[in-house]
Motif scaffolding. Structure first.
Motif, PDB file in Angstrom:
ATOM      1  N   THR A   1       0.834  -1.210   0.000  1.00 33.57           N
ATOM      2  CA  THR A   1       0.000   0.000   0.000  1.00 33.57           C
ATOM      3  C   THR A   1       0.860   1.247   0.000  1.00 33.57           C
ATOM      4  O   THR A   1       0.628   2.187  -0.777  1.00 33.57           O
ATOM      5  CB  THR A   1      -0.924   0.008   1.222  1.00 33.57           C
ATOM      6  OG1 THR A   1      -1.793  -1.137   1.162  1.00 33.57           O
ATOM      7  CG2 THR A   1      -1.766   1.276   1.271  1.00 33.57           C
TER       8      THR A   1
ATOM      9  N   LEU B   1      -7.221   1.325  -2.070  1.00 33.19           N
ATOM     10  CA  LEU B   1      -6.103   1.031  -1.175  1.00 33.19           C
ATOM     11  C   LEU B   1      -6.363   1.536   0.245  1.00 33.19           C
ATOM     12  O   LEU B   1      -6.003   0.895   1.223  1.00 33.19           O
ATOM     13  CB  LEU B   1      -4.817   1.657  -1.720  1.00 33.19           C
ATOM     14  CG  LEU B   1      -4.102   0.917  -2.854  1.00 33.19           C
ATOM     15  CD1 LEU B   1      -3.082   1.827  -3.517  1.00 33.19           C
ATOM     16  CD2 LEU B   1      -3.419  -0.336  -2.319  1.00 33.19           C
ATOM     17  N   THR B   2      -6.962   2.698   0.346  1.00 29.59           N
ATOM     18  CA  THR B   2      -7.147   3.316   1.667  1.00 29.59           C
ATOM     19  C   THR B   2      -8.486   2.952   2.307  1.00 29.59           C
ATOM     20  O   THR B   2      -8.648   3.091   3.529  1.00 29.59           O
ATOM     21  CB  THR B   2      -7.043   4.851   1.558  1.00 29.59           C
ATOM     22  OG1 THR B   2      -7.980   5.323   0.574  1.00 29.59           O
ATOM     23  CG2 THR B   2      -5.641   5.259   1.118  1.00 29.59           C
TER      24      THR B   2
ATOM     25  N   PRO C   1      -2.945  -8.501   1.906  1.00 26.22           N
ATOM     26  CA  PRO C   1      -3.894  -7.441   1.543  1.00 26.22           C
ATOM     27  C   PRO C   1      -5.276  -8.005   1.284  1.00 26.22           C
ATOM     28  O   PRO C   1      -5.432  -9.147   0.840  1.00 26.22           O
ATOM     29  CB  PRO C   1      -3.284  -6.858   0.259  1.00 26.22           C
ATOM     30  CG  PRO C   1      -2.544  -8.011  -0.348  1.00 26.22           C
ATOM     31  CD  PRO C   1      -2.002  -8.800   0.823  1.00 26.22           C
TER      32      PRO C   1
ATOM     33  N   ALA D   1      -7.832  -3.781  -1.524  1.00 25.00           N
ATOM     34  CA  ALA D   1      -6.472  -3.242  -1.587  1.00 25.00           C
ATOM     35  C   ALA D   1      -5.701  -3.838  -2.758  1.00 25.00           C
ATOM     36  O   ALA D   1      -4.947  -3.136  -3.447  1.00 25.00           O
ATOM     37  CB  ALA D   1      -5.737  -3.508  -0.279  1.00 25.00           C
ATOM     38  N   THR D   2      -5.878  -5.113  -3.005  1.00 23.50           N
ATOM     39  CA  THR D   2      -5.194  -5.757  -4.126  1.00 23.50           C
ATOM     40  C   THR D   2      -5.660  -5.171  -5.453  1.00 23.50           C
ATOM     41  O   THR D   2      -4.847  -4.868  -6.341  1.00 23.50           O
ATOM     42  CB  THR D   2      -5.451  -7.273  -4.117  1.00 23.50           C
ATOM     43  OG1 THR D   2      -5.004  -7.822  -2.865  1.00 23.50           O
ATOM     44  CG2 THR D   2      -4.715  -7.955  -5.252  1.00 23.50           C
TER      45      THR D   2
ATOM     46  N   GLY E   1      -6.944  -2.217  -5.874  1.00 19.20           N
ATOM     47  CA  GLY E   1      -6.449  -0.848  -5.929  1.00 19.20           C
ATOM     48  C   GLY E   1      -5.000  -0.789  -6.385  1.00 19.20           C
ATOM     49  O   GLY E   1      -4.611   0.059  -7.204  1.00 19.20           O
ATOM     50  N   LEU E   2      -4.182  -1.701  -5.885  1.00 14.99           N
ATOM     51  CA  LEU E   2      -2.779  -1.738  -6.288  1.00 14.99           C
ATOM     52  C   LEU E   2      -2.655  -2.067  -7.771  1.00 14.99           C
ATOM     53  O   LEU E   2      -1.847  -1.466  -8.490  1.00 14.99           O
ATOM     54  CB  LEU E   2      -2.024  -2.763  -5.438  1.00 14.99           C
ATOM     55  CG  LEU E   2      -0.509  -2.811  -5.632  1.00 14.99           C
ATOM     56  CD1 LEU E   2       0.189  -3.043  -4.304  1.00 14.99           C
ATOM     57  CD2 LEU E   2      -0.136  -3.917  -6.611  1.00 14.99           C
TER      58      LEU E   2
END
Length: 293
Positions: free
Chosen positions: A79, A114-115, A238, A242-243, A245-246
């Motif tokens: 992140t 991610l956030t 994650p 989050a994954t 988002g990355l």
């Protein structure tokens, strides 16, 4: 990229003993000393303007390291790395390029995922530190382009890194005063060699065989490498959001880099100099060559 992220991951367990600021300061200190001794720049190799640019480069180098260490102390490595990569991505999106809004929207969506603000669980200080590191990286791109066009070899790096070392150690001094012992001191020397010193040499060799477009595209994969290193070394797993988002940040970085390749500079009869500045310089210079034309 693997050595960079592995070095960051192996630094995390030392936060309890040295603090995030202490680890950043010691890594910068050792790296600056190693490069100063190995390259030994001479004052006559620089004009006054070039020397000033190298010093400013050292300041933003220190900012990147300090803020990123603060970020990974509070956020998963993947992140923090993805948020930091918004710096070069922002530079790549600057200007009227085809697809600019698409890549910007993909990156923005990635940051939201991610956030996960709807959960209210994101560490605001960690996110803020990662974004400040991204801002330093963006400034670093522009400064490295200036230094890379005018300073021969790694001499600019041998000035900027000692400046970063002095700044980093000055910031870290209060944290280190009561914590430093010989054991972590030598451990940080080994980690400084792992990253950034080894990546400097590896990237220097790689850039002799890769186009700037290929290099910049590969660099866009660093957040994904950070996620894998965080999973394997730190056990950071994650979530789905989050994954995703990355992945969006990586895709936006690749797309913006491929769309913004810097055209080759016209050959000059007597070029001022060339510079290949390593992870903290080569890496940023080549990303800037792709994204900040």
């Amino acid at each position: 990229m693997c050595t960079v992220q592995l070095g960051s991951a192996l630094t995390v367990p030392l936060f309890g003993q040295l603090g995030a600021l202490g680890t950043a300061g010691l890594r910068l200190g050792w790296a600056g000393l190693i490069l100063l001794v190995a390259i030994r720049p001479r004052p006559r190799d620089f004009s006054s303007r070039d020397l000033l640019a190298c010093m400013l480069l050292g300041l933003v180098t220190a900012g990147m390291m300090v803020f990123f260490m603060q970020a990974i102390a509070r956020l998963p490595l993947g992140t923090a790395s993805a948020l930091e990569f918004l710096g070069p991505l922002t530079v790549s999106l600057f200007g009227p390029r085809k697809g600019r809004l698409i890549w910007a929207a993909a990156a923005a969506t990635g940051v939201v995922l991610l956030t996960e603000p709807w959960h209210g669980g994101a560490d605001l200080l960690g996110v803020g530190s990662a974004l400040l590191a991204a801002g330093c990286w963006a400034a670093y791109i522009l400064l490295t382009q200036r230094v890379g066009d005018r300073v021969t070899g790694l001499k600019g790096l041998a000035v900027s890194m000692p400046v970063a070392a002095v700044v980093g150690l000055a910031i870290a001094a209060p944290d280190l005063a009561d914590r430093i012992t010989w054991s972590p001191l030598w451990t940080m020397l080994a980690l400084a060699v792992l990253s950034p010193v080894i990546p400097f040499a590896l990237e220097f060799l790689a850039l002799r065989h890769l186009t700037t477009s290929a290099f910049g595209t590969l660099m866009s994969l660093e957040p994904a490498i950070a996620l894998m290193v965080g999973l394997l070394v730190l056990g950071q797993r994650p979530g789905t959001a989050a994954t995703l988002g990355l992945v969006l940040v990586v895709v936006a970085s690749v797309g913006a880099t491929r769309a913004g390749v810097r055209p080759p500079a016209p050959s000059k009869e007597a070029p001022a100099s060339r510079h290949e500045p390593g992870r903290e310089s080569v890496r940023r210079d080549q990303v800037s060559s792709n994204v900040a034309s």
